[in-house]
Design an enzyme around this catalytic site. Structure first.
Site, mmCIF file in Angstrom:
data_model
loop_
_atom_site.group_PDB
_atom_site.id
_atom_site.type_symbol
_atom_site.label_atom_id
_atom_site.label_comp_id
_atom_site.label_asym_id
_atom_site.label_seq_id
_atom_site.Cartn_x
_atom_site.Cartn_y
_atom_site.Cartn_z
ATOM 1 N N LYS A 13 15.557 -38.257 23.711
ATOM 2 C CA LYS A 13 16.462 -38.454 22.567
ATOM 3 C C LYS A 13 17.264 -37.175 22.288
ATOM 4 O O LYS A 13 18.485 -37.203 22.190
ATOM 5 C CB LYS A 13 15.682 -38.850 21.295
ATOM 6 C CG LYS A 13 14.814 -40.084 21.438
ATOM 7 C CD LYS A 13 14.093 -40.432 20.148
ATOM 8 C CE LYS A 13 13.069 -39.415 19.675
ATOM 9 N NZ LYS A 13 11.901 -39.244 20.561
ATOM 10 N N ARG A 88 11.433 -43.955 11.780
ATOM 11 C CA ARG A 88 10.206 -43.914 12.570
ATOM 12 C C ARG A 88 9.182 -44.936 12.109
ATOM 13 O O ARG A 88 8.091 -44.997 12.665
ATOM 14 C CB ARG A 88 9.589 -42.536 12.438
ATOM 15 C CG ARG A 88 9.891 -41.679 13.646
ATOM 16 C CD ARG A 88 9.238 -40.357 13.403
ATOM 17 N NE ARG A 88 8.827 -39.737 14.611
ATOM 18 C CZ ARG A 88 9.584 -38.855 15.252
ATOM 19 N NH1 ARG A 88 10.784 -38.571 14.843
ATOM 20 N NH2 ARG A 88 9.115 -38.274 16.328
ATOM 21 N N ARG A 127 7.770 -29.200 29.143
ATOM 22 C CA ARG A 127 8.394 -28.485 28.027
ATOM 23 C C ARG A 127 7.396 -27.538 27.362
ATOM 24 O O ARG A 127 7.760 -26.453 26.917
ATOM 25 C CB ARG A 127 8.928 -29.486 26.994
ATOM 26 C CG ARG A 127 9.710 -28.789 25.887
ATOM 27 C CD ARG A 127 10.327 -29.755 24.915
ATOM 28 N NE ARG A 127 9.302 -30.593 24.297
ATOM 29 C CZ ARG A 127 9.578 -31.665 23.560
ATOM 30 N NH1 ARG A 127 10.825 -32.025 23.380
ATOM 31 N NH2 ARG A 127 8.615 -32.375 23.027
ATOM 32 N N ARG A 133 6.254 -25.531 22.155
ATOM 33 C CA ARG A 133 6.389 -26.171 20.837
ATOM 34 C C ARG A 133 4.992 -26.490 20.303
ATOM 35 O O ARG A 133 4.141 -26.975 21.050
ATOM 36 C CB ARG A 133 7.221 -27.460 20.995
ATOM 37 C CG ARG A 133 8.008 -27.802 19.756
ATOM 38 C CD ARG A 133 8.943 -28.961 20.027
ATOM 39 N NE ARG A 133 8.388 -30.217 19.546
ATOM 40 C CZ ARG A 133 9.040 -31.370 19.563
ATOM 41 N NH1 ARG A 133 10.272 -31.429 20.051
ATOM 42 N NH2 ARG A 133 8.482 -32.468 19.114
ATOM 43 N N ARG A 144 0.923 -38.343 18.865
ATOM 44 C CA ARG A 144 2.336 -38.724 18.674
ATOM 45 C C ARG A 144 2.622 -40.055 19.376
ATOM 46 O O ARG A 144 3.364 -40.898 18.868
ATOM 47 C CB ARG A 144 3.254 -37.619 19.212
ATOM 48 C CG ARG A 144 3.366 -36.440 18.245
ATOM 49 C CD ARG A 144 3.767 -35.158 18.930
ATOM 50 N NE ARG A 144 5.088 -35.200 19.512
ATOM 51 C CZ ARG A 144 5.497 -34.350 20.468
ATOM 52 N NH1 ARG A 144 4.689 -33.422 20.933
ATOM 53 N NH2 ARG A 144 6.717 -34.441 20.922
HETATM 54 P P1 AP5 Z 1 13.555 -34.475 24.734
HETATM 55 O O1 AP5 Z 1 15.001 -34.747 24.863
HETATM 56 O O2 AP5 Z 1 13.119 -33.317 23.881
HETATM 57 O O3 AP5 Z 1 12.801 -35.780 24.244
HETATM 58 P P2 AP5 Z 1 12.691 -36.380 22.789
HETATM 59 O O4 AP5 Z 1 12.733 -37.856 22.925
HETATM 60 O O5 AP5 Z 1 13.684 -35.740 21.857
HETATM 61 O O6 AP5 Z 1 11.204 -35.940 22.497
HETATM 62 P P3 AP5 Z 1 10.515 -35.096 21.384
HETATM 63 O O7 AP5 Z 1 9.174 -34.773 21.934
HETATM 64 O O8 AP5 Z 1 11.350 -33.981 20.872
HETATM 65 O O9 AP5 Z 1 10.446 -36.214 20.270
HETATM 66 P P4 AP5 Z 1 9.508 -36.428 19.126
HETATM 67 O O10 AP5 Z 1 9.999 -37.731 18.627
HETATM 68 O O11 AP5 Z 1 8.061 -36.337 19.397
HETATM 69 O O12 AP5 Z 1 9.814 -35.135 18.220
HETATM 70 P P5 AP5 Z 1 10.683 -34.896 16.922
HETATM 71 O O13 AP5 Z 1 11.232 -33.537 17.046
HETATM 72 O O14 AP5 Z 1 11.593 -36.024 16.625
HETATM 73 O O15 AP5 Z 1 12.946 -34.356 26.199
HETATM 74 C C1 AP5 Z 1 11.601 -33.978 26.410
HETATM 75 C C2 AP5 Z 1 11.519 -33.176 27.719
HETATM 76 O O16 AP5 Z 1 11.900 -34.007 28.801
HETATM 77 C C3 AP5 Z 1 12.451 -31.967 27.738
HETATM 78 O O17 AP5 Z 1 11.806 -30.899 28.387
HETATM 79 C C4 AP5 Z 1 13.650 -32.459 28.565
HETATM 80 O O18 AP5 Z 1 14.282 -31.427 29.264
HETATM 81 C C5 AP5 Z 1 12.983 -33.448 29.511
HETATM 82 N N1 AP5 Z 1 13.888 -34.554 29.881
HETATM 83 C C6 AP5 Z 1 14.676 -35.286 29.052
HETATM 84 N N2 AP5 Z 1 15.353 -36.221 29.738
HETATM 85 C C7 AP5 Z 1 14.970 -36.097 31.033
HETATM 86 C C8 AP5 Z 1 15.322 -36.793 32.251
HETATM 87 N N3 AP5 Z 1 16.199 -37.810 32.249
HETATM 88 N N4 AP5 Z 1 14.731 -36.398 33.391
HETATM 89 C C9 AP5 Z 1 13.827 -35.368 33.405
HETATM 90 N N5 AP5 Z 1 13.460 -34.659 32.303
HETATM 91 C C10 AP5 Z 1 14.028 -35.030 31.120
HETATM 92 O O19 AP5 Z 1 9.579 -34.923 15.788
HETATM 93 C C11 AP5 Z 1 8.547 -33.947 15.713
HETATM 94 C C12 AP5 Z 1 7.655 -34.241 14.519
HETATM 95 O O20 AP5 Z 1 8.418 -34.148 13.303
HETATM 96 C C13 AP5 Z 1 7.021 -35.632 14.457
HETATM 97 O O21 AP5 Z 1 5.856 -35.736 15.231
HETATM 98 C C14 AP5 Z 1 6.755 -35.766 12.959
HETATM 99 O O22 AP5 Z 1 5.622 -35.027 12.563
HETATM 100 C C15 AP5 Z 1 7.975 -35.102 12.346
HETATM 101 N N6 AP5 Z 1 9.069 -36.065 12.104
HETATM 102 C C16 AP5 Z 1 10.308 -36.073 12.700
HETATM 103 N N7 AP5 Z 1 11.036 -37.104 12.265
HETATM 104 C C17 AP5 Z 1 10.243 -37.762 11.365
HETATM 105 C C18 AP5 Z 1 10.420 -38.939 10.589
HETATM 106 N N8 AP5 Z 1 11.553 -39.657 10.644
HETATM 107 N N9 AP5 Z 1 9.400 -39.325 9.787
HETATM 108 C C19 AP5 Z 1 8.272 -38.622 9.706
HETATM 109 N N10 AP5 Z 1 8.020 -37.508 10.423
HETATM 110 C C20 AP5 Z 1 9.008 -37.088 11.251
#
Ligand code: AP5
Length: 187
Positions: A13, A88, A127, A133, A144
């Site tokens: 994402k 979410r 990552r 992280r 997660r």
């Molecule tokens: P990346 O692009 O970072 O993936 P992502 O889907 O953004 O994954 P995240 O782990 O950041 O998402 P998340 O939902 O757990 O975290 P968030 O920050 O939203 O890619 C991941 C890796 O893969 C990278 O190294 C990238 O280079 C690689 N990659 C990507 N595409 C690729 C491809 N095509 N081929 C190969 N490699 C690839 O949330 C964190 C925390 O915040 C949550 O757990 C929660 O506690 C809180 N939070 C956030 N939003 C909310 C909400 N709405 N409500 C409540 N709590 C929330």
């Protein structure tokens, strides 16, 4: 263009939102990044959120809605935005619908990135080595993924039932995935 990107942790994402931001010239709003900025700044909100995030659980709906409302009040979203990490759960999806209804800014597209779990775990492990992280350790990643299946997967059904969801294969080179998203949102 007002776009929501949905998908499990590691589905790409954030990576694709960064690219779409350049392509579509609209801001990327990541609720995870907004929360991490609060943690880094040591604010009261950040202190409350940190332990919850590190454990891989969801921060409260009220905190998220307040943060999102404040972000959507900024001038740079006038031509649209890419929302990554929200909604979410179904309560957040309803809150987003109400908020955007009030602002008279309905969503144009909702894209779900589809990636098999083994690959998600592999990507996040990669990552973890590069960036360290706090929530990329195996235990938090398991949690997660569980939270995604329990709370966020129903959001997919919520939008699918409205007929507004586009499913995109998130496996492949970054440019390939980007091209698939662009096709999906132009439909
Ligand atoms: P990346 O692009 O970072 O993936 P992502 O889907 O953004 O994954 P995240 O782990 O950041 O998402 P998340 O939902 O757990 O975290 P968030 O920050 O939203 O890619 C991941 C890796 O893969 C990278 O190294 C990238 O280079 C690689 N990659 C990507 N595409 C690729 C491809 N095509 N081929 C190969 N490699 C690839 O949330 C964190 C925390 O915040 C949550 O757990 C929660 O506690 C809180 N939070 C956030 N939003 C909310 C909400 N709405 N409500 C409540 N709590 C929330």
């Amino acid at each position: 263009m007002r776009l929501v990107l949905l998908g499990p942790p590691g589905s790409g994402k954030g990576t694709q939102a960064t690219r779409l931001k350049e392509e579509l010239r609209i801001p990327h709003i990541s609720t995870g990044d907004l929360l991490r900025a609060e943690v880094a700044a040591g604010t009261e909100l950040g202190k409350q959120a940190k332990a919850v995030m590190d454990a891989g659980n969801l921060v409260s709906d009220d905190i998220l809605l307040g943060m999102l409302e404040a972000r959507l009040a900024q001038a740079d979203v006038a031509n649209g935005f890419i929302l990554d990490g929200y909604p979410r759960n179904v309560a957040q999806a309803n809150a987003l619908g109400e908020l955007l209804g009030r602002l008279d800014q309905p969503l144009d597209a909702i894209v779900q990135l589809d990636v098999p779990t083994e690959l998600l775990v592999e990507r996040i492990a990669g990552r973890a080595k590069e960036q360290g992280r706090a929530d990329d350790n195996p235990e938090s990643v398991r949690q997660r993924l569980q939270v995604y299946n329990d709370s966020t997967a129903p959001v997919i059904d919520f939008y699918a039932a409205k007929g507004t969801l586009a499913r995109v294969d998130g496996v492949g080179a970054l440019d390939e995935v980007l091209a698939r998203i662009l096709v999906a949102i132009k439909r």
